[in-house]
Motif scaffolding. Structure first.
Motif, PDB file in Angstrom:
ATOM      1  N   SER A   1     -10.469 -14.211  -4.460  1.00  0.00           N
ATOM      2  CA  SER A   1     -10.938 -14.055  -3.082  1.00  0.00           C
ATOM      3  C   SER A   1     -11.795 -12.810  -3.001  1.00  0.00           C
ATOM      4  O   SER A   1     -11.592 -11.837  -3.749  1.00  0.00           O
ATOM      5  CB  SER A   1      -9.738 -13.925  -2.130  1.00  0.00           C
ATOM      6  N   THR A   2     -12.725 -12.827  -2.051  1.00  0.00           N
ATOM      7  CA  THR A   2     -13.554 -11.641  -1.873  1.00  0.00           C
ATOM      8  C   THR A   2     -12.744 -10.445  -1.375  1.00  0.00           C
ATOM      9  O   THR A   2     -13.207  -9.306  -1.478  1.00  0.00           O
ATOM     10  CB  THR A   2     -14.707 -11.926  -0.893  1.00  0.00           C
ATOM     11  N   VAL A   3     -11.533 -10.661  -0.859  1.00  0.00           N
ATOM     12  CA  VAL A   3     -10.707  -9.527  -0.456  1.00  0.00           C
ATOM     13  C   VAL A   3     -10.399  -8.630  -1.646  1.00  0.00           C
ATOM     14  O   VAL A   3     -10.158  -7.426  -1.496  1.00  0.00           O
ATOM     15  CB  VAL A   3      -9.406 -10.005   0.240  1.00  0.00           C
ATOM     16  N   GLN A   4     -10.455  -9.209  -2.869  1.00  0.00           N
ATOM     17  CA  GLN A   4     -10.183  -8.415  -4.060  1.00  0.00           C
ATOM     18  C   GLN A   4     -11.346  -7.504  -4.435  1.00  0.00           C
ATOM     19  O   GLN A   4     -11.194  -6.670  -5.330  1.00  0.00           O
ATOM     20  CB  GLN A   4      -9.810  -9.325  -5.228  1.00  0.00           C
ATOM     21  N   CYS A   5     -12.482  -7.647  -3.772  1.00  0.00           N
ATOM     22  CA  CYS A   5     -13.534  -6.634  -3.936  1.00  0.00           C
ATOM     23  C   CYS A   5     -13.033  -5.311  -3.374  1.00  0.00           C
ATOM     24  O   CYS A   5     -13.210  -4.253  -3.996  1.00  0.00           O
ATOM     25  CB  CYS A   5     -14.811  -7.065  -3.225  1.00  0.00           C
ATOM     26  N   TRP A   6     -12.421  -5.365  -2.191  1.00  0.00           N
ATOM     27  CA  TRP A   6     -11.877  -4.158  -1.579  1.00  0.00           C
ATOM     28  C   TRP A   6     -10.577  -3.708  -2.266  1.00  0.00           C
ATOM     29  O   TRP A   6     -10.303  -2.523  -2.331  1.00  0.00           O
ATOM     30  CB  TRP A   6     -11.629  -4.406  -0.088  1.00  0.00           C
ATOM     31  N   ARG A   7      -9.810  -4.687  -2.792  1.00  0.00           N
ATOM     32  CA  ARG A   7      -8.542  -4.355  -3.419  1.00  0.00           C
ATOM     33  C   ARG A   7      -8.428  -5.015  -4.797  1.00  0.00           C
ATOM     34  O   ARG A   7      -7.634  -5.934  -5.002  1.00  0.00           O
ATOM     35  CB  ARG A   7      -7.379  -4.791  -2.515  1.00  0.00           C
ATOM     36  N   PRO A   8      -9.219  -4.574  -5.761  1.00  0.00           N
ATOM     37  CA  PRO A   8      -9.131  -5.158  -7.114  1.00  0.00           C
ATOM     38  C   PRO A   8      -7.804  -4.858  -7.800  1.00  0.00           C
ATOM     39  O   PRO A   8      -7.478  -5.495  -8.807  1.00  0.00           O
ATOM     40  CB  PRO A   8     -10.304  -4.498  -7.859  1.00  0.00           C
ATOM     41  N   ASP A   9      -7.039  -3.913  -7.257  1.00  0.00           N
ATOM     42  CA  ASP A   9      -5.749  -3.558  -7.853  1.00  0.00           C
ATOM     43  C   ASP A   9      -4.647  -4.546  -7.498  1.00  0.00           C
ATOM     44  O   ASP A   9      -3.556  -4.480  -8.075  1.00  0.00           O
ATOM     45  CB  ASP A   9      -5.338  -2.152  -7.396  1.00  0.00           C
ATOM     46  N   TRP A  10      -4.901  -5.459  -6.566  1.00  0.00           N
ATOM     47  CA  TRP A  10      -3.869  -6.419  -6.193  1.00  0.00           C
ATOM     48  C   TRP A  10      -3.673  -7.454  -7.289  1.00  0.00           C
ATOM     49  O   TRP A  10      -4.597  -8.164  -7.675  1.00  0.00           O
ATOM     50  CB  TRP A  10      -4.261  -7.143  -4.915  1.00  0.00           C
ATOM     51  N   ARG A  11      -2.447  -7.569  -7.763  1.00  0.00           N
ATOM     52  CA  ARG A  11      -2.129  -8.584  -8.762  1.00  0.00           C
ATOM     53  C   ARG A  11      -1.989  -9.945  -8.085  1.00  0.00           C
ATOM     54  O   ARG A  11      -1.259 -10.105  -7.124  1.00  0.00           O
ATOM     55  CB  ARG A  11      -0.835  -8.228  -9.478  1.00  0.00           C
ATOM     56  N   PHE A  12      -2.702 -10.931  -8.624  1.00  0.00           N
ATOM     57  CA  PHE A  12      -2.616 -12.299  -8.123  1.00  0.00           C
ATOM     58  C   PHE A  12      -1.338 -12.947  -8.647  1.00  0.00           C
ATOM     59  O   PHE A  12      -0.884 -12.662  -9.755  1.00  0.00           O
ATOM     60  CB  PHE A  12      -3.850 -13.085  -8.583  1.00  0.00           C
ATOM     61  N   LYS A  13      -0.767 -13.832  -7.864  1.00  0.00           N
ATOM     62  CA  LYS A  13       0.517 -14.459  -8.189  1.00  0.00           C
ATOM     63  C   LYS A  13       0.561 -15.031  -9.603  1.00  0.00           C
ATOM     64  O   LYS A  13       1.579 -14.926 -10.302  1.00  0.00           O
ATOM     65  CB  LYS A  13       0.796 -15.578  -7.173  1.00  0.00           C
TER      66      LYS A  13
END
Length: 281
Positions: A219-231
């Motif tokens: 998701s483009t939200v991971q541009c702002w939060r690339p540190d979020w681990r996807f499930k």
């Protein structure tokens, strides 16, 4: 046609565009911040009825001067996916209709490039004919990350049995390293972490560039939060490092970014913004 990069045409081949899981489920370590960030940065990706993130399942057809290349083959028909009822035993003509709309038949595809070997990226590798799984694209070479092939072979899963093994048995598979190139325009970019051998795709032609994410980002939200681990990232820290690498490369070169699961139209670019990035459509 979705876009053109120099002499390369890129066509979207869309199979599904539907609610999948909630932000909290997709990025479990983010907690309540996940929904707040999605609502702020990608509000139209949330289903107003279920609150789930709408994720497209799509491949990209590359028409280069020398090849027709399909990047990822979606879920497919008749596949065994009991854990996800919307993907289980599908009977749907949308994917094939997308190829037809692009003016391409199954015999025209010269390469099928698998960014990784997950259910929603390999389904149309094969089709069920007379009770047997056979390659959907009879003249294509199927490029698969070697590390992912080894992982799926060891698991012996339905995915392996239905969507990978038949291609190998037909002699059409090629286990590709991260430095593989297809002609002068298309090359692989190693972005491991979501799976051990995951690759993204770089298209370069006539001074222009585009990058296909695969599942390096969802998701483009991971541009702002690339540190979020996807499930479904198999190695969280490695996936984070690959996301940052992908975003840094795209921002530095000004490449067009095509997000395999980004909210439609799934097309834009990124700019560096402090320690993170900004998505621009």
């Amino acid at each position: 046609m979705l876009c053109r990069v120099g002499a390369v045409e890129i066509w979207r081949i869309l199979e599904i565009n539907a609610p999948f899981l909630t932000p909290e489920e997709l990025w479990p370590e983010a907690g309540p911040e996940a929904r707040a960030a999605v609502e702020r940065h990608v509000p139209r990706c949330l289903c107003p009825h279920s609150g789930r993130v709408i994720l497209p399942i799509q491949g990209f057809l590359l028409k280069t001067p020398s090849h027709f290349i399909l990047v990822d083959a979606c879920v497919g028909n008749d596949k065994t996916v009991p854990g996800l009822p919307a993907w289980h035993q599908r009977k749907d003509a949308r994917f094939m209709a997308g190829l037809e709309a692009a003016g391409v038949g199954v015999e025209d595809v010269g390469f099928v490039l698998c960014t990784h070997l997950h259910t929603d990226h390999v389904g149309w590798n094969t089709q069920l004919l007379d009770g047997r799984w056979v390659p959907t694209f009879p003249k294509a070479r199927y490029l698969m990350p070697a590390a992912d092939e080894a992982m799926q072979r060891a698991r012996g899963s339905d995915l392996w049995r239905e969507s990978v093994s038949p291609v190998i048995e037909a002699g059409q598979a090629e286990l590709a390293g991260a430095d593989h190139m297809l002609g002068d325009e298309v090359s692989l970019v190693p972005t491991p972490g979501h799976t051990p051998g995951h690759v993204s795709v770089l298209i370069r032609s006539e001074g222009r560039e585009a990058m296909i994410t695969g599942d390096a980002l969802h998701s483009t939200v991971q541009c702002w939060r690339p540190d979020w681990r996807f499930k479904y990232d198999s190695d969280g820290p490695m996936a984070v490092a690959s996301r940052r690498f992908f975003l840094e490369q795209a921002a530095e070169t000004g490449a067009t970014v095509l997000g395999s699961h980004f909210t439609l139209p799934s097309l834009g670019r990124v700019e560096a913004e402090g320690d993170a990035f900004r998505w621009i459509e």
